[in-house]
Scaffold this motif. Structure first.
Motif, PDB file in Angstrom:
ATOM      1  N   SER A  42      12.000   2.399   9.369  1.00 49.91           N
ATOM      2  CA  SER A  42      12.972   3.143   8.177  1.00 49.91           C
ATOM      3  C   SER A  42      13.389   4.721   8.574  1.00 49.91           C
ATOM      4  O   SER A  42      12.635   5.071   9.086  1.00 49.91           O
ATOM      5  N   PRO A  43      14.709   5.476   8.092  1.00 47.54           N
ATOM      6  CA  PRO A  43      15.002   6.834   8.643  1.00 47.54           C
ATOM      7  C   PRO A  43      13.542   7.700   8.415  1.00 47.54           C
ATOM      8  O   PRO A  43      13.230   8.317   8.777  1.00 47.54           O
ATOM      9  N   TYR A  44      12.676   7.344   6.642  1.00 45.65           N
ATOM     10  CA  TYR A  44      11.879   8.279   6.775  1.00 45.65           C
ATOM     11  C   TYR A  44      10.059   8.364   8.350  1.00 45.65           C
ATOM     12  O   TYR A  44       9.851   9.657   8.072  1.00 45.65           O
ATOM     13  N   PHE A  45      10.458   7.571   8.584  1.00 41.55           N
ATOM     14  CA  PHE A  45       9.711   7.195   9.826  1.00 41.55           C
ATOM     15  C   PHE A  45       9.457   6.741  11.522  1.00 41.55           C
ATOM     16  O   PHE A  45       9.090   7.562  12.207  1.00 41.55           O
ATOM     17  N   ARG A  46      10.732   6.392  11.300  1.00 41.09           N
ATOM     18  CA  ARG A  46      11.565   5.317  13.190  1.00 41.09           C
ATOM     19  C   ARG A  46      11.823   7.152  13.694  1.00 41.09           C
ATOM     20  O   ARG A  46      12.561   7.762  13.561  1.00 41.09           O
ATOM     21  N   TRP A  65      12.750   9.963  -3.871  1.00 38.15           N
ATOM     22  CA  TRP A  65      11.853  10.869  -4.475  1.00 38.15           C
ATOM     23  C   TRP A  65      10.391  11.616  -3.828  1.00 38.15           C
ATOM     24  O   TRP A  65      10.261  12.227  -3.794  1.00 38.15           O
ATOM     25  N   GLY A  66       9.102  10.229  -4.591  1.00 33.76           N
ATOM     26  CA  GLY A  66       7.847  10.119  -3.952  1.00 33.76           C
ATOM     27  C   GLY A  66       8.240  10.188  -1.876  1.00 33.76           C
ATOM     28  O   GLY A  66       7.494  10.606  -1.835  1.00 33.76           O
ATOM     29  N   LEU A  67       8.576   9.623  -1.482  1.00 34.58           N
ATOM     30  CA  LEU A  67       8.937   9.578  -0.255  1.00 34.58           C
ATOM     31  C   LEU A  67       9.219  11.089   0.360  1.00 34.58           C
ATOM     32  O   LEU A  67       8.698  11.169   1.443  1.00 34.58           O
ATOM     33  N   ASN A 107       0.237   6.365   7.393  1.00 33.99           N
ATOM     34  CA  ASN A 107       1.185   6.545   5.868  1.00 33.99           C
ATOM     35  C   ASN A 107       2.358   5.299   6.005  1.00 33.99           C
ATOM     36  O   ASN A 107       2.160   5.267   4.887  1.00 33.99           O
ATOM     37  N   VAL A 108       2.970   4.598   7.405  1.00 32.26           N
ATOM     38  CA  VAL A 108       3.541   3.755   6.395  1.00 32.26           C
ATOM     39  C   VAL A 108       2.638   2.600   6.059  1.00 32.26           C
ATOM     40  O   VAL A 108       3.683   2.456   5.253  1.00 32.26           O
ATOM     41  N   ILE A 109       1.315   2.335   6.537  1.00 35.29           N
ATOM     42  CA  ILE A 109       0.745   1.459   5.942  1.00 35.29           C
ATOM     43  C   ILE A 109       0.544   1.516   4.334  1.00 35.29           C
ATOM     44  O   ILE A 109       0.474   1.416   2.649  1.00 35.29           O
ATOM     45  N   SER A 110       0.378   3.243   3.885  1.00 31.94           N
ATOM     46  CA  SER A 110       0.371   4.171   2.238  1.00 31.94           C
ATOM     47  C   SER A 110       1.251   3.261   1.839  1.00 31.94           C
ATOM     48  O   SER A 110       1.538   2.953   0.937  1.00 31.94           O
ATOM     49  N   GLN A 161       3.533  -2.567  18.034  1.00 32.26           N
ATOM     50  CA  GLN A 161       4.423  -1.798  18.686  1.00 32.26           C
ATOM     51  C   GLN A 161       4.213  -0.603  17.482  1.00 32.26           C
ATOM     52  O   GLN A 161       4.584   0.425  18.383  1.00 32.26           O
ATOM     53  N   ALA A 162       4.553  -0.858  16.053  1.00 35.29           N
ATOM     54  CA  ALA A 162       4.265   0.664  15.526  1.00 35.29           C
ATOM     55  C   ALA A 162       3.515   1.094  15.298  1.00 35.29           C
ATOM     56  O   ALA A 162       3.209   2.072  15.876  1.00 35.29           O
TER      57      ALA A 162
END
Length: 346
Positions: free
Chosen positions: A134-138, A189-191, A161-164, A149-150
């Motif tokens: 997702s744009p929040y992490f990649r 909003w939370g992300l 944070n991805v796991i959370s 790979q992640a």
């Protein structure tokens, strides 16, 4: 956590109606030293919070206001369920969470061990890959095709944070069309708040993963409380859905208490409870907490990107503990994330 239940009982067992604007119930709590600035109007923070609820509930300000005592019967039942830890909708601890937290906190754990734990949970694996891409992490345009790979690309801090987020995402997915828009907006909003808090923690050299998960908990508390209200309203003749004013009152009163209950239910370490409490009740001259500033910046930016009323930049800078340059750094990352997310949804 020792003393937590007695604290929450004292907080919620008063016979007096809770006051939405009281420090213990406000979502956006600038640290007191910032609010001592004579040029800062506390009403600005209240307005930003109202703008947030108008957007989340897709309602005008007038629809959020209730008459004195209008919902006290339902809110009293909700309060009782919180005090007695009997929220039917409180998400239970994910089965793999304890193993993952132990592995992530163990300096001897390598990425292969962490990958093995994740792969043993197919549902978590699917969610993790979706979140990681997702744009929040990649990072950049590179697609992440496997758990190993992640872990390699994002590193231990990033994968925490991805796991959370991957653990919480299924709990916040809309169950029906009535809560679809609310769930979608609360998740975004939370992300955004969690990533803002994480970025600020990184600037200040603090544990980013603690602030990221703590930043997600208020959003999960919102969907939890809304679903609990649905259960309560079904028992009231003539009511099928909680109206916006009732949802607003419930979220405003019990957002932090429910976040604490989630941390307790999931057996999160005491440091998570401490950060939630520090964000709920900032003390004068308290050490700067990324969670307060992250929620303020995240709220402002997600509203601004959605073309909603928000807060002028000069006012944001008066109530957060970041320099103008630091605020710009955080905001630039958040804007890129929100823009990329909008393109993905288009």
């Amino acid at each position: 956590m020792p003393g937590f239940l007695s604290w929450i009982s004292r907080l919620l067992s008063s016979d007096e109606p809770a006051i939405v604007s009281a420090p213990e119930s406000r979502l956006l709590n600038p640290v007191a030293s910032a609010m001592d600035n004579p040029d800062t109007d506390p009403a600005l923070v209240d307005q930003l919070e109202e703008h947030l609820f108008c957007w989340l509930l897709d309602s005008p300000p007038a629809a959020l206001r209730s008459e004195t005592g209008q919902w006290e019967s339902i809110l009293g039942k909700l309060r009782w369920r919180i005090v007695n830890q009997e929220l039917d909708e409180l998400p239970r601890q994910p089965m793999t969470l304890p193993m993952l937290m132990r592995a992530l906190s163990d300096d001897k754990s390598d990425r292969h061990h962490l990958t093995e734990i994740i792969l043993n949970d197919p549902a978590l694996t699917d969610q993790l890959l979706q979140i990681a891409n997702s744009p929040y992490f990649r990072p950049g345009d590179q697609s992440i095709d496997s758990v190993d790979q992640a872990v390699f690309i994002l590193g231990l801090d990033g994968i925490r944070n991805v796991i959370s987020a991957a653990i919480m995402r299924p709990m916040m997915a809309a169950r029906n069309s009535r809560e679809a828009l609310f769930a979608q907006r609360v998740w975004r909003w939370g992300l955004t708040c969690a990533r803002s808090a994480e970025l600020i923690a990184k600037i200040q050299g603090q544990d980013t993963s603690v602030y990221f998960m703590a930043g997600l908990l208020p959003a999960l508390s919102y969907i939890t409380l809304r679903r609990e209200l649905q259960r309560l309203c079904r028992a009231v003749p003539g009511m099928t859905e909680p109206p916006p004013s009732l949802i607003h009152d419930a979220l405003s009163r019990y957002q932090w208490a429910t976040s604490q209950l989630l941390a307790t239910e999931w057996n999160l370490p005491p440091k998570y409870h401490a950060q939630l409490l520090a964000a709920e009740r900032p003390a004068p001259k308290q050490k700067h907490t990324p969670l307060n500033d992250g929620i303020i910046i995240g709220t402002r930016e997600v509203l601004r990107h959605a073309h909603q009323r928000n807060m002028p930049e000069e006012d944001v800078l008066r109530i957060i503990h970041l320099s103008g340059e630091q605020f710009t750094r955080v905001r630039r990352v958040i804007l890129d994330i929100l823009e990329a997310g909008a393109k993905t949804r288009a």
